[in-house]
Design an enzyme around this catalytic site. Structure first.
Site, PDB file in Angstrom:
ATOM      1  N   PRO A   5       0.817  -1.215   0.000  1.00 19.42           N
ATOM      2  CG  PRO A   5      -0.824  -1.584   1.588  1.00 19.42           C
ATOM      3  CD  PRO A   5       0.514  -2.097   1.112  1.00 19.42           C
ATOM      4  CD  GLU A   6       4.355   2.731  -3.168  1.00 20.96           C
ATOM      5  OE1 GLU A   6       4.611   3.898  -3.469  1.00 20.96           O
ATOM      6  OE2 GLU A   6       4.999   1.756  -3.589  1.00 20.96           O
ATOM      7  CE  LYS A  54       3.870   5.335   3.101  1.00 18.90           C
ATOM      8  NZ  LYS A  54       4.949   4.373   2.772  1.00 18.90           N
ATOM      9  NE  ARG A 253      10.093  -0.802   2.343  1.00 21.97           N
ATOM     10  CZ  ARG A 253       9.039  -0.020   2.112  1.00 21.97           C
ATOM     11  NH1 ARG A 253       8.837   1.047   2.857  1.00 21.97           N
ATOM     12  NH2 ARG A 253       8.180  -0.305   1.146  1.00 21.97           N
TER      13      ARG A 253
END
Ligand code: ZN
Length: 287
Positions: A5-6, A54, A253
Site C-alpha cells: 500500500p502506498e 498513507k 527497504r
C-alpha cells in the site's frame, strides 16, 4: 510481491470508504486491538473518510477521528451485509465499521488510534505535503528534501516528514524514469522538482484502480520498469537490473535500479570502491 500500500492505495480506499460510510450511522463499530478493545462506536455517525499520506482518517460525527495505517499488508474490505468476508482469517480482522448498507472490515490494520478530531495533528502533524492531497505543495516538499542535502534520495523520498504518500514502488520507478541513482545525495539530484513531480504523476495515474502500473501496461510482468525485476534486462538498455537494501539499520527497504540508466556519480562511486558501508549492498535473497 512488489505492490504494497502506498499513497494511491490509501487514496482509493478512502474514496470507497467515504462513499460507503459518509453521512451514515454505524450500527456496529468495534475493534480487535488491545488499545481500542473497549470502544463501541454503534450509534455514532460518520462525517467523512479522508486520506492523509498513507494514513486513513475516519472522522466521526461526535468529533472524534479514527486513524488506521496499512503499512505493508493492511486493507479495508467493503461487503454488503450478508456477504461472506474473504480478506483473510478472522484472526486478521482488526476493525469492523458497519452501517445498514455496508460492512467495512479492516484486515491487518496498524496504528489504530481514536483521538478528538481537533487533535488529529498529534497523529499526522509531522507529515510533509501530501502528494495526493488537495493542498499539495511542491515547493514545501522540495524545501524539506533540500534541508537534508546529504541524505540518500532513495531514503529521503520515503521519509514521510519530507512528503507524504510515496512508498517503495513509486520511489524506485520515479528514480529510474529520471535516471537518478538511488544512493545519490539529495544535493546531487539534477532536477529534484522533476523527480518529485514524476512520482506524483505516477501516483495520480494509478489512484483510481488498485493496480500499481508505471509503464502504462497492467499486464503482469509488464507493469514496472525496475520494481520486482532483479536479474532481468532493463527495458530501455538491456542491462541487468540490480537489487539492494537501502535505508537506516532496521528500516532497510529493497531498492531496484538499472546501473546504466541510473549511473552512479561520485561520491557514490568512490564509496563503492573503498567498500564504505554506505554503498549499495547486493541482496542474496529476495523478500
Ligand atoms: Zn537501463
Amino acid at each position: 510481491m512488489v505492490g504494497v500500500p502506498e499513497g494511491d492505495t490509501v487514496w482509493l480506499a478512502a474514496k470507497r470508504m467515504h462513499a460507503a460510510l459518509a453521512g451514515a450511522t454505524l450500527r456496529r463499530g468495534e475493534f480487535r486491538v488491545p488499545q481500542l478493545a473497549a470502544v463501541d462506536l454503534a450509534g455514532v455517525g460518520v462525517r467523512e473518510v479522508v486520506p492523509r499520506g498513507k494514513h486513513l482518517l475516519t472522522r466521526l460525527a461526535d468529533d472524534r477521528t479514527l486513524r488506521s495505517h496499512f503499512r505493508m499488508d493492511g486493507s479495508w474490505h467493503l461487503y454488503r451485509p450478508g456477504t461472506r468476508w474473504h480478506g483473510g482469517p478472522a484472526s486478521d480482522v482488526r476493525a469492523v465499521l458497519a452501517t445498514d448498507d455496508w460492512e467495512c472490515v479492516g484486515y491487518r490494520l496498524h496504528d489504530l488510534a481514536l483521538v478528538p478530531t481537533a487533535e488529529e495533528h498529534t497523529l499526522v502533524g509531522h507529515l510533509g505535503p501530501d502528494v495526493l492531497g488537495p493542498d499539495w505543495d511542491l515547493d514545501e516538499a522540495l524545501r524539506r528534501l533540500r534541508a537534508h542535502p546529504d541524505a540518500q534520495i532513495g531514503v529521503a523520498l520515503l521519509d514521510q516528514r519530507n512528503l507524504a504518500g510515496i512508498g517503495n514502488v513509486y520511489k524506485v520507478e520515479s528514480l529510474f524514469l529520471c535516471g537518478v541513482h538511488p544512493w545519490a545525495r539529495v544535493a546531487d539530484v539534477p532536477d529534484l522538482a522533476n523527480l518529485v513531480t514524476r512520482a506524483r504523476t505516477l501516483m495520480l495515474a494509478n489512484r483510481e484502480h488498485p493496480e500499481q502500473s508505471t509503464t502504462g501496461s497492467l499486464r503482469r510482468g509488464e507493469d514496472h520498469w525496475v520494481a520486482g525485476r532483479r536479474g532481468r534486462q532493463c527495458r530501455r538498455c538491456g542491462t541487468t537490473i540490480l537489487l539492494g537494501e537501502q535505508g537506516p539499520a532496521t528500516e532497510e527497504r529493497v531498492t531496484w535500479w538499472c546501473p546504466r540508466c541510473q549511473a552512479a556519480r561520485s561520491p557514490i562511486d568512490a564509496a563503492a570502491r573503498t567498500g564504505e558501508p554506505d554503498h549499495p549492498r547486493p541482496l542474496t535473497t529476495y523478500r
